[in-house]
Scaffold this active site. Structure first.
Site, PDB file in Angstrom:
ATOM      1  CB  VAL A 108     -19.922 -53.526 -15.264  1.00  0.00           C
ATOM      2  CG1 VAL A 108     -21.093 -53.013 -16.110  1.00  0.00           C
ATOM      3  CG2 VAL A 108     -20.432 -54.277 -14.051  1.00  0.00           C
ATOM      4  CB  THR A 109     -16.630 -53.953 -20.152  1.00  0.00           C
ATOM      5  OG1 THR A 109     -16.807 -55.191 -20.854  1.00  0.00           O
ATOM      6  CG2 THR A 109     -15.662 -54.146 -18.990  1.00  0.00           C
ATOM      7  CB  VAL A 110     -21.085 -51.803 -22.873  1.00  0.00           C
ATOM      8  CG1 VAL A 110     -21.783 -51.852 -24.233  1.00  0.00           C
ATOM      9  CG2 VAL A 110     -22.011 -52.360 -21.798  1.00  0.00           C
ATOM     10  CB  ALA A 120     -24.919 -50.698 -19.451  1.00  0.00           C
ATOM     11  CD  GLU A 145     -17.886 -44.396 -17.439  1.00  0.00           C
ATOM     12  OE1 GLU A 145     -18.487 -43.380 -17.850  1.00  0.00           O
ATOM     13  OE2 GLU A 145     -17.765 -45.433 -18.103  1.00  0.00           O
ATOM     14  CE1 TYR A 149     -22.374 -50.042 -12.439  1.00  0.00           C
ATOM     15  CE2 TYR A 149     -20.936 -48.125 -12.309  1.00  0.00           C
ATOM     16  CZ  TYR A 149     -21.222 -49.373 -12.815  1.00  0.00           C
ATOM     17  OH  TYR A 149     -20.358 -49.959 -13.710  1.00  0.00           O
ATOM     18  CE1 TYR A 431     -17.702 -55.659  -5.438  1.00  0.00           C
ATOM     19  CE2 TYR A 431     -16.480 -54.496  -3.727  1.00  0.00           C
ATOM     20  CZ  TYR A 431     -17.677 -54.831  -4.323  1.00  0.00           C
ATOM     21  OH  TYR A 431     -18.864 -54.349  -3.806  1.00  0.00           O
TER      22      TYR A 431
END
Length: 431
Positions: A108-110, A120, A145, A149, A431
């Site tokens: 998960v990247t932006v 996101a 981070e 979530y 993961y």
């Protein structure tokens, strides 16, 4: 449902439409296409602040990523790489008494150039809707981070321990006997194979574990040429009295400045038997010319403090690691077993709507049944709190004290008795 089934899951239409309104393209990456694969892997590395991967690194990473459903968000004015990434796959999650198929989320990247544009949110909600539409009852991830979530219904459900050992002080307890097996050095390829086999054989012993993959063990063992620490990776395995491999350890040594001594860092330690675990820990604690040893992703009930002569030489820090998110309450609760009877009406609030409802949860003989009801609730909680409780690694009494669970003290204690796992849950990999 198998891991390969995830490759056939289309991107979520709601997120695709939302992103299209911002002139962004949201699509599945074709990992068989060189340019598509390279762009995704370079964007993924950029997002995690890693060095730009070499061609060799890309070749090493690509097979593992090809087994996942990779999704990119593209801004056609910002070049050919995606400006945001995510991937998902289906893996068995060990729960008390069995397994449940889980939608694992990673990468998960932006890009920093495209923050605060809802990307996101659309990535994560899109993965959850895709998982739900595919019939999965739960999703999971590990996080860099931890503050992001919870808003999507995830919660820390599998805490782990980080351990630091002052090996000069620790000593080895006379009572910590080892059996007649042997610890022997092994080459990197053998070590990677051993770690993979041992993980697969042991992952059903503790709730919270998921299946591994070849690239994970090659990286831990220092097989990948792109690994900066590759030259310092060493490995040993433990053979029992019959010559069977029952444990393996990958580690590095780094010099402590001005001390003519080293620090040992555990990369992976997997033991199939108590004897193997004791032998490998003894190897670590008694390693020549080592003054300090560090290990992460250990179970919070690791017996190490009871294996050394001076427990004060072992510093244990517990931190979050495995995060879970329930999507289907009845299916998730029916997939595991329970340690004590329970009869309670549970009201779950889910802002995203997947798990909202009120059920009478009845546990009898270790099995749970759920029936929807309109009756008054004995327990009120949000989906993140239920997800934290799910594999038995977080206390309902503790969550009640934190204001996360609305129930009487007696009901909270009864939930603890029913949900508690016999051994502390563990997730031994990222993961």
């Amino acid at each position: 449902m198998t891991a390969s089934d995830a490759l056939a899951v289309p991107v979520d239409p709601t997120s695709r439409q939302r992103l299209a309104e911002s002139a962004l393209v949201y699509r599945v990456i074709d990992m068989s296409d060189d340019a598509d694969a390279e762009g995704f892997l370079r964007a993924d590395s950029r997002g995690f602040l890693d060095e730009d991967p070499t061609e060799k690194s890309i070749a090493e990473m690509r097979p593992g990523f090809s087994e996942r459903r990779n999704v990119g968000v593209f801004d056609e004015t910002a070049g050919t790489w995606p400006i945001a990434t995510v991937n998902g796959w289906i893996t068995p999650l060990t729960v008390p008494g069995g397994e449940i198929p889980m939608w694992a989320i990673s990468s998960v990247t932006v890009a920093g150039t495209h923050r605060r544009r809802g990307i996101a949110r659309n990535l994560l909600e899109g993965e959850l809707r895709a998982a739900s539409d595919a019939g999965l009852a739960i999703a999971g991830l590990t996080v860099s981070e931890a503050t992001i979530y919870g808003r999507y219904g995830f919660a820390s459900a599998v805490p782990v321990a980080s351990v630091t050992v002052d090996t000069v002080r620790a000593g080895w307890a006379d009572s910590a006997r080892t059996d007649e097996g042997r610890v022997l050095f092994c080459d990197r390829e053998t070590l990677a194979d051993d770690l993979g086999r041992l993980h697969e054989r042991t992952r059903t012993a503790r709730a919270g574990q998921i299946a591994g993959w070849a690239g994970r063990w090659k990286r831990a063992a220092g097989v990948f040429e792109s690994d900066k620490e590759r030259a310092s990776v060493r490995g040993v395995h433990y053979l029992d009295a019959d010559g069977e491999v029952r444990g393996a350890l990958a580690y590095t040594l780094s010099e402590v400045p001005d001390a003519f001594r080293s620090e040992l860092k555990v990369r992976a330690l997997i033991a199939e038997t108590d004897g193997a675990l004791r032998a490998l820990w003894r190897f670590v604690v008694q390693h020549d010319l080592v003054v300090r040893a560090r290990a992460d992703l250990r179970p919070v009930d690791d017996p190490l403090p009871w294996l050394v002569a001076d427990q004060r030489a072992v510093q244990v820090s517990v931190h979050d690691h495995g995060w879970l998110r329930i999507l289907d309450v009845p299916a998730a609760l029916a997939a595991r077993t329970y340690r004590a009877p329970l009869d309670a009406v549970v009201a779950v609030d889910d802002p995203l709507g997947f798990a909202t409802g009120t059920w009478r949860l009845t546990v009898d003989g270790g099995q749970a049944s759920t029936v929807e009801t309109d009756g008054p609730a004995d327990v009120s909680l949000d989906v993140a709190t239920l997800s934290a409780l799910y594999v038995g690694g977080v206390s309902a009494v503790r969550l009640r004290a934190a204001g996360r669970l609305n129930a009487s003290a007696e009901i909270a204690a009864a939930i603890d008795d029913a949900f508690r796992a016999a051994d502390a849950p563990l997730l031994g990999i990222w993961y």
